[in-house]
Design a protein around this motif. Structure first.
Motif, PDB file in Angstrom:
ATOM      1  N   GLY A 175     -56.276  -5.035   5.457  1.00 60.34           N
ATOM      2  CA  GLY A 175     -55.133  -5.932   5.377  1.00 60.34           C
ATOM      3  C   GLY A 175     -54.036  -5.701   6.389  1.00 60.34           C
ATOM      4  O   GLY A 175     -53.074  -6.475   6.459  1.00 60.34           O
ATOM      5  N   THR A 176     -54.144  -4.653   7.197  1.00 59.41           N
ATOM      6  CA  THR A 176     -53.111  -4.378   8.196  1.00 59.41           C
ATOM      7  C   THR A 176     -53.159  -5.421   9.310  1.00 59.41           C
ATOM      8  O   THR A 176     -54.228  -5.735   9.838  1.00 59.41           O
ATOM      9  CB  THR A 176     -53.309  -2.975   8.796  1.00 59.41           C
ATOM     10  OG1 THR A 176     -53.225  -2.001   7.753  1.00 59.41           O
ATOM     11  CG2 THR A 176     -52.252  -2.680   9.842  1.00 59.41           C
ATOM     12  N   ARG A 177     -51.990  -5.948   9.656  1.00 56.56           N
ATOM     13  CA  ARG A 177     -51.884  -6.941  10.734  1.00 56.56           C
ATOM     14  C   ARG A 177     -50.753  -6.552  11.686  1.00 56.56           C
ATOM     15  O   ARG A 177     -49.672  -6.138  11.242  1.00 56.56           O
ATOM     16  CB  ARG A 177     -51.595  -8.337  10.170  1.00 56.56           C
ATOM     17  CG  ARG A 177     -52.633  -8.842   9.180  1.00 56.56           C
ATOM     18  CD  ARG A 177     -53.933  -9.217   9.858  1.00 56.56           C
ATOM     19  NE  ARG A 177     -54.880  -9.787   8.918  1.00 56.56           N
ATOM     20  CZ  ARG A 177     -55.809  -9.079   8.253  1.00 56.56           C
ATOM     21  NH1 ARG A 177     -55.898  -7.766   8.446  1.00 56.56           N
ATOM     22  NH2 ARG A 177     -56.625  -9.672   7.408  1.00 56.56           N
ATOM     23  N   LEU A 178     -51.021  -6.692  12.981  1.00 59.37           N
ATOM     24  CA  LEU A 178     -50.004  -6.425  13.988  1.00 59.37           C
ATOM     25  C   LEU A 178     -49.310  -7.730  14.346  1.00 59.37           C
ATOM     26  O   LEU A 178     -49.955  -8.776  14.467  1.00 59.37           O
ATOM     27  CB  LEU A 178     -50.640  -5.810  15.238  1.00 59.37           C
ATOM     28  CG  LEU A 178     -50.905  -4.297  15.219  1.00 59.37           C
ATOM     29  CD1 LEU A 178     -51.718  -3.872  14.011  1.00 59.37           C
ATOM     30  CD2 LEU A 178     -51.604  -3.859  16.502  1.00 59.37           C
TER      31      LEU A 178
ATOM     32  N   GLU B 250     -51.336  -8.055   4.816  1.00 58.85           N
ATOM     33  CA  GLU B 250     -51.761  -9.390   4.428  1.00 58.85           C
ATOM     34  C   GLU B 250     -52.731  -9.279   3.261  1.00 58.85           C
ATOM     35  O   GLU B 250     -53.665  -8.471   3.296  1.00 58.85           O
ATOM     36  CB  GLU B 250     -52.422 -10.091   5.612  1.00 58.85           C
ATOM     37  CG  GLU B 250     -52.630 -11.567   5.445  1.00 58.85           C
ATOM     38  CD  GLU B 250     -53.173 -12.208   6.717  1.00 58.85           C
ATOM     39  OE1 GLU B 250     -54.416 -12.190   6.885  1.00 58.85           O
ATOM     40  OE2 GLU B 250     -52.371 -12.688   7.532  1.00 58.85           O
ATOM     41  N   GLU B 251     -52.498 -10.077   2.228  1.00 61.13           N
ATOM     42  CA  GLU B 251     -53.395 -10.112   1.074  1.00 61.13           C
ATOM     43  C   GLU B 251     -53.724 -11.563   0.755  1.00 61.13           C
ATOM     44  O   GLU B 251     -52.814 -12.389   0.623  1.00 61.13           O
ATOM     45  CB  GLU B 251     -52.737  -9.441  -0.134  1.00 61.13           C
ATOM     46  CG  GLU B 251     -52.479  -7.947   0.057  1.00 61.13           C
ATOM     47  CD  GLU B 251     -51.701  -7.324  -1.087  1.00 61.13           C
ATOM     48  OE1 GLU B 251     -51.249  -8.091  -1.981  1.00 61.13           O
ATOM     49  OE2 GLU B 251     -51.526  -6.091  -1.103  1.00 61.13           O
ATOM     50  N   ASP B 252     -55.007 -11.881   0.685  1.00 61.39           N
ATOM     51  CA  ASP B 252     -55.461 -13.247   0.399  1.00 61.39           C
ATOM     52  C   ASP B 252     -54.845 -14.258   1.351  1.00 61.39           C
ATOM     53  O   ASP B 252     -54.456 -15.361   0.967  1.00 61.39           O
ATOM     54  CB  ASP B 252     -55.141 -13.618  -1.054  1.00 61.39           C
ATOM     55  CG  ASP B 252     -55.835 -12.722  -2.055  1.00 61.39           C
ATOM     56  OD1 ASP B 252     -56.986 -12.325  -1.787  1.00 61.39           O
ATOM     57  OD2 ASP B 252     -55.220 -12.403  -3.094  1.00 61.39           O
ATOM     58  N   GLY B 253     -54.738 -13.851   2.609  1.00 66.29           N
ATOM     59  CA  GLY B 253     -54.240 -14.759   3.633  1.00 66.29           C
ATOM     60  C   GLY B 253     -52.732 -14.891   3.706  1.00 66.29           C
ATOM     61  O   GLY B 253     -52.213 -15.619   4.560  1.00 66.29           O
ATOM     62  N   ALA B 254     -52.005 -14.201   2.850  1.00 64.03           N
ATOM     63  CA  ALA B 254     -50.543 -14.302   2.847  1.00 64.03           C
ATOM     64  C   ALA B 254     -49.927 -12.954   3.202  1.00 64.03           C
ATOM     65  O   ALA B 254     -50.402 -11.898   2.769  1.00 64.03           O
ATOM     66  CB  ALA B 254     -50.043 -14.740   1.477  1.00 64.03           C
ATOM     67  N   GLU B 255     -48.864 -12.990   3.968  1.00 59.55           N
ATOM     68  CA  GLU B 255     -48.134 -11.776   4.328  1.00 59.55           C
ATOM     69  C   GLU B 255     -47.279 -11.338   3.146  1.00 59.55           C
ATOM     70  O   GLU B 255     -46.461 -12.108   2.648  1.00 59.55           O
ATOM     71  CB  GLU B 255     -47.277 -12.047   5.557  1.00 59.55           C
ATOM     72  CG  GLU B 255     -46.625 -10.816   6.146  1.00 59.55           C
ATOM     73  CD  GLU B 255     -45.900 -11.130   7.441  1.00 59.55           C
ATOM     74  OE1 GLU B 255     -44.703 -10.795   7.543  1.00 59.55           O
ATOM     75  OE2 GLU B 255     -46.524 -11.748   8.348  1.00 59.55           O
TER      76      GLU B 255
END
Length: 496
Positions: free
Chosen positions: A394-397, A434-439
């Motif tokens: 779930g990590t997003r930059l 991000e979880e289930d497409g949401a930040e």
């Protein structure tokens, strides 16, 4: 009675590793109180957790040694940097390249390890269920049990567990007088008691071994007669054995006056320090202070030759005056600090945020939502295995054009975290979850608009892991932070 000395509030979300309530926790700083120290040293056995202040323990070396000599038993967890009981060997980091290099191997018998298959100590995983050793080789993470060894063992020491193909001494035991010291050079031994594996017996074994210690808790003469008094009190699940921290009570009015005077002094010294910094020669290296509480992780970090060019200054919270922050260019708040010790520095930290020449970096597990203005927090369990299973963690930059990414790599900020931050508007969230497409929250952000100082906050804990010799991404993050604050400081002593 068994007492475990801990370094402060346990990591959020961590299950109580004391086995079935048989071990009572006591804050290690209770040793500074005469009555509490006497009660601690009246126990049958002590457990020293891996997060305890080694500098503090060193001040009570004679008392701890006397406890053992008179019949007490002690389990020492973690990596000994500064010996605090006679005979303790200093821990050494193993240069490992793979999982088999850190595999534990049984070397000799000891009652604490009776009935345990050493393969069940090799890997850990958060994947639900009970797994075969072969499956754990695919999805497990090795190194939690140990990633170093001991040399220069005391005379007569028994090596219990070896690490790697050469069976280097990882776990060992030795006697002092009528008592015994057991050393486990890895994550806290009691946390490895797992009902799904042979290690289920580790907890009962450990409790039985510690309870068999005998100490009268009254003498302070080193126990030269090898006394073997009976147990002090009955065990009833830890209720009677609990140690209550004793602190002197201050009158509210006196406390308010003291706080006002301290705040005024910090403000004045901050102003004077700013003027001093701005008069330095152009291009001077920033003064970087590492706030810590004497645990082995920051002590090993401070001693790391790779970090010597940054000239990290030790700010040992139990002894330091909060006013020392005023003369620093960079205030680096180490991860997992003892909350009671950190609380004393909060006014100085808030004053540092009012100084436009400063950079303040706050690392994970410091309950920032309780003292940093406007910052929220949401708990999430720590994920340490998904890089082995291939799952998306779930990590997003974010903000790929931000100049910060000149200093940070994706690997340095995506190894794991300890919950989600919710910064004030205007802060730049560089790493999010991000979880289930949401930040849903931030893992690292920089704020240059909500206070005069530059502020970076993360829920990652790089000093803990770098000092532990574990998690290469954590070391990369620490190096990146230091490169960033050094390179972006202008010749006038202010960040751009």
């Amino acid at each position: 009675m068994i007492i475990r000395l801990i370094g402060g509030t346990p990591m959020r979300g961590q299950a109580d590793p004391s086995w079935r309530g048989a071990i009572s926790d006591a804050d290690a700083y209770d040793l500074t109180n005469d009555a509490a120290r006497a009660r601690i040293l009246s126990a049958n056995g002590l457990v020293i957790s891996g997060g305890v202040d080694h500098l503090l323990l060193g001040r009570y070396r004679e008392e701890l040694t006397a406890f053992v000599r008179s019949g007490g038993r002690v389990l020492v967890n973690g990596q000994v940097v500064k010996p605090f009981i006679d005979g303790l060997a200093v821990w050494r980091k193993l240069e490992f390249r793979g999982a088999q290099d850190v595999r534990p191997h049984a070397v000799s018998e000891h009652p604490v390890w009776n009935g345990i298959d050493d393969r069940d100590l090799h890997y850990r995983t958060g994947v639900p269920g009970i797994h075969s050793y072969e499956r754990l080789e695919e999805i497990g993470v090795a190194g939690f049990y140990g990633r170093g060894y001991h040399l220069d063992l005391p005379e007569g020491a028994q090596v219990i567990t070896g690490i790697g193909s050469y069976r280097l001494p990882l776990d060992y035991a030795y006697r002092i007088g009528a008592g015994e010291v057991l050393v486990h050079g890895g994550n806290d031994l009691e946390s490895f008691s797992d009902d799904g594996y042979s290690t289920r017996v580790l907890g009962p074994n450990l409790v039985a071994w510690l309870e068999a210690g005998r100490n009268d808790g009254a003498r302070n003469d080193g126990g030269r007669d090898g006394g073997t008094s009976v147990r002090n009190g009955a065990q009833n699940g830890g209720t009677d054995a609990a140690v209550v921290r004793v602190l002197p009570a201050a009158a509210p009015a006196d406390a308010a006056v003291a706080r006002a005077a301290r705040d005024a002094r910090v403000s004045r010294e901050s102003r004077e320090s700013r003027e001093s910094r701005e008069s330095r020669a152009p291009g001077a290296a920033p003064r970087i202070g590492l706030l810590h509480c004497g645990a082995f992780q920051p002590l090993r970090t401070l001693a790391d030759p790779a970090l010597a060019p940054y000239r990290l200054e030790s700010v040992y919270l139990p002894d330091a005056d909060p006013a020392v922050l005023a003369d620093l260019d960079v205030v680096l708040v180490s991860d997992r600090l003892h909350q009671g010790q950190l609380e004393r520095f909060v006014p100085a930290l808030l004053a540092a945020l009012e100084d436009p020449g400063k950079t303040v970096i706050v690392l994970g597990e410091n309950k920032v939502e309780q003292w940093l203005p406007g910052v929220g927090y949401t708990f999430r369990p720590t994920v340490f295995w998904k890089w082995r299973t291939g799952e998306d963690n779930g990590t997003r930059l974010r903000l790929p054009e931000d100049p910060m990414w000149e200093f940070f790599t994706p690997w340095s900020v995506s190894w794991h975290h300890h919950g989600l931050l919710h910064p004030r508007p205007g802060a730049r969230s560089l790493v999010v979850m991000e979880e289930d497409g949401a930040e849903v929250g931030t893992l690292m952000y920089v704020d240059e608009v909500n206070q005069p100082a530059r502020l970076l906050v993360t829920t990652m804990d790089p000093v803990y892991h770098h000092g532990s010799g574990f998690m290469p991404g954590a070391s990369q993050l620490l190096y990146s932070l230091l490169r960033w604050v050094t390179a972006t400081r202008s010749s006038a002593g202010k960040h751009p």
